[in-house]
Structure formats: C-alpha cells, structure tokens
Design an enzyme around this catalytic site. Structure first.
Site, PDB file in Angstrom:
ATOM      1  CE  LYS A 185      -1.663   2.849   2.638  1.00 18.21           C
ATOM      2  NZ  LYS A 185      -1.606   4.187   1.992  1.00 18.21           N
ATOM      3  CD  GLU A 261      13.809   0.417   9.056  1.00 24.93           C
ATOM      4  OE1 GLU A 261      14.387   1.430   9.488  1.00 24.93           O
ATOM      5  OE2 GLU A 261      14.263  -0.727   9.185  1.00 24.93           O
ATOM      6  CB  CYS A 296      13.581   9.010   7.761  1.00 24.42           C
ATOM      7  SG  CYS A 296      14.661   8.019   6.724  1.00 24.42           S
ATOM      8  CD  GLU A 395      10.531  12.587  10.969  1.00 27.13           C
ATOM      9  OE1 GLU A 395       9.406  12.107  11.176  1.00 27.13           O
ATOM     10  OE2 GLU A 395      11.422  11.968  10.372  1.00 27.13           O
TER      11      GLU A 395
HETATM   12  P1  NAD Z   1       2.736   8.263   7.744  1.00 23.85           P
HETATM   13  O1  NAD Z   1       3.004   7.451   8.958  1.00 23.85           O
HETATM   14  O2  NAD Z   1       1.706   9.320   7.807  1.00 23.85           O
HETATM   15  O3  NAD Z   1       2.300   7.325   6.535  1.00 23.85           O
HETATM   16  C1  NAD Z   1       3.097   6.231   6.109  1.00 23.85           C
HETATM   17  C2  NAD Z   1       2.194   5.200   5.455  1.00 23.85           C
HETATM   18  O4  NAD Z   1       1.304   4.706   6.449  1.00 23.85           O
HETATM   19  C3  NAD Z   1       1.327   5.752   4.318  1.00 23.85           C
HETATM   20  O5  NAD Z   1       1.193   4.771   3.318  1.00 23.85           O
HETATM   21  C4  NAD Z   1      -0.002   5.988   5.015  1.00 23.85           C
HETATM   22  O6  NAD Z   1      -1.107   5.934   4.149  1.00 23.85           O
HETATM   23  C5  NAD Z   1      -0.028   4.840   5.995  1.00 23.85           C
HETATM   24  N1  NAD Z   1      -0.883   5.101   7.158  1.00 23.85           N
HETATM   25  C6  NAD Z   1      -1.152   6.297   7.740  1.00 23.85           C
HETATM   26  N2  NAD Z   1      -2.020   6.131   8.762  1.00 23.85           N
HETATM   27  C7  NAD Z   1      -2.305   4.811   8.824  1.00 23.85           C
HETATM   28  C8  NAD Z   1      -3.132   4.028   9.659  1.00 23.85           C
HETATM   29  N3  NAD Z   1      -3.864   4.570  10.631  1.00 23.85           N
HETATM   30  N4  NAD Z   1      -3.164   2.703   9.460  1.00 23.85           N
HETATM   31  C9  NAD Z   1      -2.431   2.129   8.474  1.00 23.85           C
HETATM   32  N5  NAD Z   1      -1.655   2.815   7.637  1.00 23.85           N
HETATM   33  C10 NAD Z   1      -1.564   4.146   7.813  1.00 23.85           C
HETATM   34  O7  NAD Z   1       4.133   8.851   7.286  1.00 23.85           O
HETATM   35  P2  NAD Z   1       4.429   9.774   6.026  1.00 23.85           P
HETATM   36  O8  NAD Z   1       4.031  11.169   6.363  1.00 23.85           O
HETATM   37  O9  NAD Z   1       3.892   9.143   4.799  1.00 23.85           O
HETATM   38  O10 NAD Z   1       6.018   9.642   5.924  1.00 23.85           O
HETATM   39  C11 NAD Z   1       6.892  10.398   6.669  1.00 23.85           C
HETATM   40  C12 NAD Z   1       7.478   9.583   7.795  1.00 23.85           C
HETATM   41  O11 NAD Z   1       8.181   8.453   7.288  1.00 23.85           O
HETATM   42  C13 NAD Z   1       8.493  10.372   8.575  1.00 23.85           C
HETATM   43  O12 NAD Z   1       8.274  10.188   9.946  1.00 23.85           O
HETATM   44  C14 NAD Z   1       9.816   9.733   8.159  1.00 23.85           C
HETATM   45  O13 NAD Z   1      10.840   9.871   9.086  1.00 23.85           O
HETATM   46  C15 NAD Z   1       9.423   8.327   7.975  1.00 23.85           C
HETATM   47  N6  NAD Z   1      10.424   7.630   7.166  1.00 23.85           N
HETATM   48  C16 NAD Z   1      11.269   6.741   7.784  1.00 23.85           C
HETATM   49  C17 NAD Z   1      12.255   6.081   7.042  1.00 23.85           C
HETATM   50  C18 NAD Z   1      13.183   5.087   7.695  1.00 23.85           C
HETATM   51  O14 NAD Z   1      13.794   4.296   6.977  1.00 23.85           O
HETATM   52  N7  NAD Z   1      13.324   5.078   9.015  1.00 23.85           N
HETATM   53  C19 NAD Z   1      12.363   6.330   5.679  1.00 23.85           C
HETATM   54  C20 NAD Z   1      11.499   7.237   5.083  1.00 23.85           C
HETATM   55  C21 NAD Z   1      10.527   7.882   5.837  1.00 23.85           C
END
Ligand code: NAD
Length: 497
Positions: A185, A261, A296, A395
């Site tokens: 997804k 992650e 991230c 963040e």
């Molecule tokens: P997010 O948590 O809002 O969303 C990530 C994914 O989760 C999306 O596909 C979203 O649709 C899904 N999601 C959101 N709410 C959900 C729920 N209630 N149930 C199931 N799925 C859900 O994060 P974002 O804004 O898309 O991405 C940014 C974040 O990702 C930052 O915190 C960043 O640090 C992190 N990130 C971490 C790494 C790593 O390797 N550690 C790499 C890239 C990004």
C-alpha cells in the site's frame, strides 16, 4: 521534448494491480491526486478499502501456497528479479517523471537517485538469493538438525511518500527474493510509481499475484492490510505515530511480525578541531535540504561548539541560495515542492513555533513560489535553539535546520542523545580518540564520522529507540522476511552385523 511537455502528455493510471491485472476498487471509488508542483489534477486513484485489500491478500496467498514463486529455485527467482531491475531502468524516464509529479522532488534527483537506487536494490537482492546457505547444527551423532530460512508467507508493505520507489524497493527486494508474496500500500500522496512497478514486475516474468499494489488512505487500505488475519508480516516505513498503530493492529489481529522504520531527528555534532569547517557546512546543507528536507535521516539537529558557532552558522546560511526552490520539472532545480499543502502548513507551523519559542531565523522561514499554485518553502536555518524547543524535539520533515550550541563534549553527547529518536547521527572531529569516543556514545542506528552522505545497499539502515526496529538493506534485511526453521532427523546407529 522538455520534461514540462512530457509531463503534460503523461496520463498516470491510478488503478490497483491485483493478480497481475489493473483493476478498479470493488466499490468503484477513487480519490483525486493533485501534483504539489502546481496543484494540477493528475487523475483519479483507486480508493482501496477492506474488500480490495482482501482480494489482493487472497491473490498473494494463492500465489504463495501453490509455489509459483516460493517454489522456484533461487537461481530462477534471481533471474526474474534481475529482469525486473532491467525493466525499471528501461522505464527510467517515465518512473522519474511520475515520482516528480506525484511528490515534487526535482526531476534530476528522481533520474539520478530514485530510479537507479530502486533498480539496484531489486537487482542486489536477486543477486544475493542463490548465495545464501542454511546451517547444520553441531549436535550429537544420532541426529541431524538442519536450520533453513523459509519465507514468512504474505508480506504487507506500507510505505511513505518521501522516497516512494526506494522505500518500496527496500522491502520488495528482500521480501520477493526470499520467496514471499507481497501486498503493497503506497502513500495516498504518492501512489503512481508503486503501481507501475507492479506492472513491470509482471512484464519481467514474476508471476501474477506475487506482487500486488492497492492504493488508498492509511486509515482505510492501510488499516485493512495491517489488521488482515492472513498477512504474516508487515514491513512498515512511516511516522512513529503510525508505527505505534502497526503494533496495535498486530496485537488486535494475528500477532503478525511488525518491522517499523520510523522517524528521526538526527544530531550532527561539530567540534572545533575539525579542520575543514566550510566542507562540513556544505555537507550539512546538502544532506539537510536534499529532497526538500523530507528525509527520515535529515541532519536536522545541529550541535556546534560555541567557539566556532558564529562562523559555522554563517557558512551554512551562505549555502541556502543554492537550494532556492524551483520548478521540479526544470532540469537545474535542486530543491522542489513540499509534498502537499497539509505538509507545507505543518512545516510553516513549526517555523512559527520556533520563532515564538525564541529561536532566530537566520535565513528562509517563509513560503516560496506561491504564484505557481504549488507548495514550496525556502531553506530555513534557526540559530539560538534549545534542545527542549519543538523545532529541536519534533521531526519537522521539511527544509528546516535547528542549531544548538554546546560547550563541552559531555554536553554535546548528552544533548545528542536527549531525543526519543535514534536513526542517525554524525560527529565531526579530527581527534581520533574523540571521534571514536563520541561515535560510540551516540545512540543511533548509523553514525557518520566526518561525512554524512555515504550510503550503499550493502549496509543496514534503521534506527534505535522510537526510530524503529529491524533493518532495511544489506543481507540483514532477510531477517525480516524469513523465518528460521529447524528440521530434526534421527540417524540410527549402525545395526549389529
Ligand atoms: P505516515 O506514517 O503518515 O504514513 C506512512 C504510510 O502509512 C502511508 O502509506 C499511510 O497511508 C499509511 N498510514 C497512515 N495512517 C495509517 C493508519 N492509521 N493505518 C495504516 N496505515 C496508515 O508517514 P508519512 O508522512 O507518509 O512519511 C513520513 C514519515 O516516514 C516520517 O516520519 C519519516 O521519518 C518516515 N520515514 C522513515 C524512514 C526510515 O527508513 N526510518 C524512511 C522514510 C521515511
């Protein structure tokens, strides 16, 4: 044709890919996807819900159980994954353009970084899979214990929007190579490249059903996938807030394995004995403002010794004009658009909070290119930050750097570790003892010494504390997508003649 003309001619397909076919949602619903570059409508995208996730999981389960993928010799999976990687490279322009239109990164980076990294990742795991051996335990003479790695089954992958293709490939590479089937997804903010990847996988000969993609919102498609009783593991990348949810979903359903992650607030620690402060400042600006600060591992918390702080801050601020936001479709642009209006407003809200808490904006701090209809923010540097301010704790996920001054090494280490995140950190010093001492003391999944930008598929990537668990990349990623299985065999002693 210019990238602008190519973009105008592109008609992205937002339908799901289930069982190797492009399909609409079971209830026919879609959502509109707009580009952050100028707000233009890119098209309707399937709004997946439980019924769609269920169809994708059934397809993945059937593919797993009948052995059309898991049952193939590793050398065959390797060849097909290599072909998949070749298809990705052959579709480079299209994938790069989709990524740029979808989430606003500069086309030059999508071409030079995102597409080749995704292809290399798939190729690397394909290449690895016929070189991994099982073990035989050193047991007694009357038994043989074989320890093998088995695929876990159906893997749900949920990824964010900042590096849509790279984040997907970090999960897909090891999960598919190990023989699993996948339901992915993508973020609702960046669905297009994942959908295209699923088509390319089928074109490469990976059997239908092995890799399915269902777009949709997190609280609908994402929740349905993470709660599904027939999903064996979740490979999640995203915010710490959603990572917490993943653990809840697992506990409320089938205790599926969850690998998170998550976010970061990486400390970048500069000591006065580092002998090339201009290089250090340049590296910091490059790593911080790359991908609009939406990384991230962005080094967003800078700890600098007070003796060199004024000089250092001036050098970092002097880099800012190089990162002036531009249209991502212009080949020369190095800083593109923020992914959407919501994220832009979140970042501007943090900037406001920083000002209100008493930090000083040295450069930036404002929206840019508003007339474009898109969402842009000037590269921003805050000085006079205290570690308990929101801009140092949270963040921000945008082009905002916070500079904190310290007096002693012990204070620097204490400040660096005073965070609930632990993704990356760096230390800049030419004193070899200090560099090792501080690198050891920093609590992070990765510590850089006197550089920040080294990265390779061969090294693990992941965090400690609330930055997550498990590691992407390197052979260690197989730990997430395989189970160790022990098979005991009895060896009868020789019968008396
Ligand atoms: P997010 O948590 O809002 O969303 C990530 C994914 O989760 C999306 O596909 C979203 O649709 C899904 N999601 C959101 N709410 C959900 C729920 N209630 N149930 C199931 N799925 C859900 O994060 P974002 O804004 O898309 O991405 C940014 C974040 O990702 C930052 O915190 C960043 O640090 C992190 N990130 C971490 C790494 C790593 O390797 N550690 C790499 C890239 C990004």
């Amino acid at each position: 044709m210019s990238w602008h003309n190519k973009a105008a001619a592109l008609k992205p397909d937002g339908r799901a890919v289930i069982d190797g076919q492009r399909v609409a949602a079971a209830d026919g619903e879609t959502f509109d996807k707009h580009s952050p570059i100028d707000g233009r409508l890119l098209g309707p995208v399937v709004r997946g819900r439980s019924a769609d996730i269920d169809a994708a999981v059934k397809s993945a389960r059937a593919a797993f159980e009948d052995g059309r993928w898991a049952g193939k010799p590793p050398a065959v999976r390797k060849r097909l994954l290599q072909r998949f990687a070749e298809k990705i490279l052959a579709a480079k322009d299209e994938l790069a353009l989709l990524e740029t239109l979808d989430m606003g990164k500069p086309i030059q980076h999508a071409l030079a970084v995102d597409v080749p990294s995704a292809a290399r990742c798939i190729q690397w795991y394909g290449e690895a899979v016929d070189k991994i051996y099982g073990e035989i335990a050193p047991t007694g003479p009357n038994a043989l214990a074989l320890i093998t790695r088995e695929p876990v089954g159906v893997v749900g992958v949920i990824v964010p929007w900042n590096y849509p293709m790279i984040m997907a490939s970090w999960k897909l590479g090891p999960a598919l190579a190990a023989g699993n089937s996948v339901v992915l997804k993508p973020s609702e903010k960046s669905p297009y490249t994942a959908l295209r990847l699923a088509e390319l996988a089928v074109e490469a000969g990976i059997p239908p059903g092995v890799f399915n993609v269902v777009p949709g919102y997190g609280h609908e498609a994402g929740e349905a996938l993470a709660l599904h009783m027939d999903v064996d593991a979740i490979g999640f990348t995203g915010s710490t807030r959603t990572g917490r949810r993943m653990l809840e979903y697992a506990s409320r359903s089938n205790l599926k394995r969850v690998f998170n992650e998550l976010g970061g607030k990486s400390a970048f620690v500069v000591f006065p004995d580092f002998n090339d402060i201009p290089r250090c400042a340049k590296t910091l600006a490059g790593s911080m403002f790359f991908n609009q600060g939406e990384s991230c591992n962005a080094p967003s918390r800078v700890l600098v010794h007070e003796a060199i702080a004024d000089e250092f801050v001036a050098l970092v601020a002097a880099q800012a004009p190089r990162y002036a936001p531009g249209n991502p479709l212009d080949a020369a642009t190095v800083m593109g658009a923020i992914v959407d209006e919501t994220q832009m407003n979140t970042v501007l809200g943090f900037i406001e909070a920083g000002r209100n808490e008493g930090a000083t904006v040295v450069t930036g701090g404002v929206r840019a290119r508003q007339e474009s209809g898109g969402f842009y923010i000037e590269p921003t540097v805050f000085d006079g930050v205290a570690n308990n301010m929101a801009i140092a704790r949270e963040e921000i996920f945008g082009p905002v750097l916070s500079v904190i001054r310290f007096k002693t090494e012990a204070e620097a280490v204490q400040l660096a570790n005073a965070s609930h995140y632990g993704l990356q950190a760096s230390v800049w010093s030419h004193d070899i003892n200090r560099a090792h001492r501080v690198a050891r003391a920093l609590r992070a999944g990765t510590v850089h010494v006197n550089q920040y930008d080294e990265d390779d598929i061969t090294v693990p990537f992941g965090g400690v504390k609330q930055s997550g668990n498990g590691r992407d990349k390197s052979l260690h990623a197989f730990d997430k997508y395989t189970e160790l299985k022990t098979t005991w065999l009895r060896i009868d002693p020789a019968a008396a003649e």
